[in-house]
Design a protein around this motif. Structure first.
Motif, PDB file in Angstrom:
ATOM      1  N   THR A  57     132.382  24.847 -46.034  1.00 32.25           N
ATOM      2  CA  THR A  57     131.543  26.003 -46.388  1.00 32.25           C
ATOM      3  C   THR A  57     132.034  27.226 -45.631  1.00 32.25           C
ATOM      4  N   TRP A  58     133.252  27.583 -45.794  1.00 27.68           N
ATOM      5  CA  TRP A  58     133.930  28.579 -44.967  1.00 27.68           C
ATOM      6  C   TRP A  58     133.131  29.859 -44.805  1.00 27.68           C
ATOM      7  N   GLY A  59     132.717  30.092 -43.561  1.00 31.85           N
ATOM      8  CA  GLY A  59     132.056  31.322 -43.191  1.00 31.85           C
ATOM      9  C   GLY A  59     130.546  31.268 -43.161  1.00 31.85           C
ATOM     10  N   VAL A  60     129.930  30.339 -43.867  1.00 34.37           N
ATOM     11  CA  VAL A  60     128.472  30.316 -43.973  1.00 34.37           C
ATOM     12  C   VAL A  60     127.841  29.874 -42.657  1.00 34.37           C
ATOM     13  N   HIS A  61     128.252  28.727 -42.147  1.00 32.84           N
ATOM     14  CA  HIS A  61     127.702  28.245 -40.870  1.00 32.84           C
ATOM     15  C   HIS A  61     128.039  29.209 -39.733  1.00 32.84           C
ATOM     16  N   ALA A  62     129.265  29.720 -39.735  1.00 33.79           N
ATOM     17  CA  ALA A  62     129.675  30.633 -38.666  1.00 33.79           C
ATOM     18  C   ALA A  62     128.817  31.896 -38.666  1.00 33.79           C
ATOM     19  N   PHE A  63     128.557  32.461 -39.829  1.00 36.02           N
ATOM     20  CA  PHE A  63     127.762  33.675 -39.896  1.00 36.02           C
ATOM     21  C   PHE A  63     126.316  33.429 -39.476  1.00 36.02           C
ATOM     22  N   LEU A 111     120.834  29.618 -44.580  1.00 35.21           N
ATOM     23  CA  LEU A 111     121.944  28.747 -44.972  1.00 35.21           C
ATOM     24  C   LEU A 111     121.883  28.411 -46.452  1.00 35.21           C
ATOM     25  N   ILE A 112     120.721  28.015 -46.959  1.00 34.47           N
ATOM     26  CA  ILE A 112     120.664  27.660 -48.381  1.00 34.47           C
ATOM     27  C   ILE A 112     120.761  28.900 -49.265  1.00 34.47           C
ATOM     28  N   SER A 138     123.646  28.759 -51.930  1.00 32.38           N
ATOM     29  CA  SER A 138     123.345  28.869 -53.354  1.00 32.38           C
ATOM     30  C   SER A 138     124.074  30.060 -53.971  1.00 32.38           C
ATOM     31  N   LEU A 139     124.270  31.131 -53.211  1.00 28.89           N
ATOM     32  CA  LEU A 139     125.065  32.250 -53.722  1.00 28.89           C
ATOM     33  C   LEU A 139     126.535  31.878 -53.842  1.00 28.89           C
ATOM     34  N   GLN A 140     127.015  31.069 -52.908  1.00 30.21           N
ATOM     35  CA  GLN A 140     128.421  30.685 -52.917  1.00 30.21           C
ATOM     36  C   GLN A 140     128.725  29.730 -54.071  1.00 30.21           C
ATOM     37  N   THR A 141     127.789  28.812 -54.369  1.00 29.48           N
ATOM     38  CA  THR A 141     128.067  27.776 -55.364  1.00 29.48           C
ATOM     39  C   THR A 141     127.322  27.979 -56.676  1.00 29.48           C
ATOM     40  N   ASP A 142     126.490  29.013 -56.778  1.00 32.20           N
ATOM     41  CA  ASP A 142     125.659  29.250 -57.957  1.00 32.20           C
ATOM     42  C   ASP A 142     124.777  28.050 -58.288  1.00 32.20           C
ATOM     43  N   ALA A 143     124.300  27.374 -57.265  1.00 23.25           N
ATOM     44  CA  ALA A 143     123.449  26.201 -57.460  1.00 23.25           C
ATOM     45  C   ALA A 143     122.003  26.560 -57.167  1.00 23.25           C
ATOM     46  N   THR A 144     121.123  26.102 -58.025  1.00 23.39           N
ATOM     47  CA  THR A 144     119.689  26.262 -57.793  1.00 23.39           C
ATOM     48  C   THR A 144     119.018  24.954 -58.191  1.00 23.39           C
TER      49      THR A 144
END
Length: 154
Positions: free
Chosen positions: A68-74, A116-117, A121-127
């Motif tokens: 999840t490049w960048g999400v956890h770090a941010f 995080l979610i 969800s923005l990164q993967t377009d998942a809902t």
């Protein structure tokens, strides 16, 4: 042993515990985040800059593991920085009870998992419902229980 080395070793042990053990101990898809608890503890002990650096470093390692490049770090950098505002000056000035650890861990995990979610969800377009009930609420309660148990046995 110098304090910085001890904190670095504790952070590395926390990351390895998260990756090798706790990431696999899921309950209905929810997992605890002890790296978040470490970043919160570290930021409350050392301040904004060190909390943000710890959050970024450990978050980047989690991003490398989970892809999840960048999400956890941010998110962990942001929480480390924000929690650093409440840093204590003296080591003995704060005593945390297990109930306080549970409630603090729950609030911090709810904010963390919500951000995080949202980014995942923005990164993967998942809902779907699992993101809200499993990852957001479930993982937050699981993390809070781990925080309470850690404080109970520490």
């Amino acid at each position: 042993m110098p304090t910085r080395v001890r904190h670095l070793l504790i952070g590395a042990a926390t990351f390895l515990t998260q990756w090798l053990v706790l990431g696999r101990l899921t309950l209905w898809g929810a997992y605890p985040d002890v790296v978040l608890l470490f970043v919160a503890w570290f930021a409350l002990r050392t301040g904004r800059r060190q909390g943000a650096i710890a959050g970024f470093g450990l978050g980047l390692l989690l991003d490398a593991i989970y892809g999840t490049w960048g999400v956890h770090a941010f998110v962990k950098t942001l929480l480390g920085f924000l929690l650093g505002f409440f840093a204590v000056d003296e080591r003995d000035s704060i005593t945390i009870q297990p109930t306080q650890a549970f409630l603090g861990g729950l609030v911090i995990a709810l904010v963390h998992n919500g951000l995080l979610i949202a980014f995942l969800s923005l990164q993967t377009d998942a809902t779907n419902d699992f993101l809200v009930f499993g990852l957001w609420f479930g993982s937050a309660v699981y993390t809070a229980c781990v925080a309470g148990m850690l404080r109970l046995f520490a």
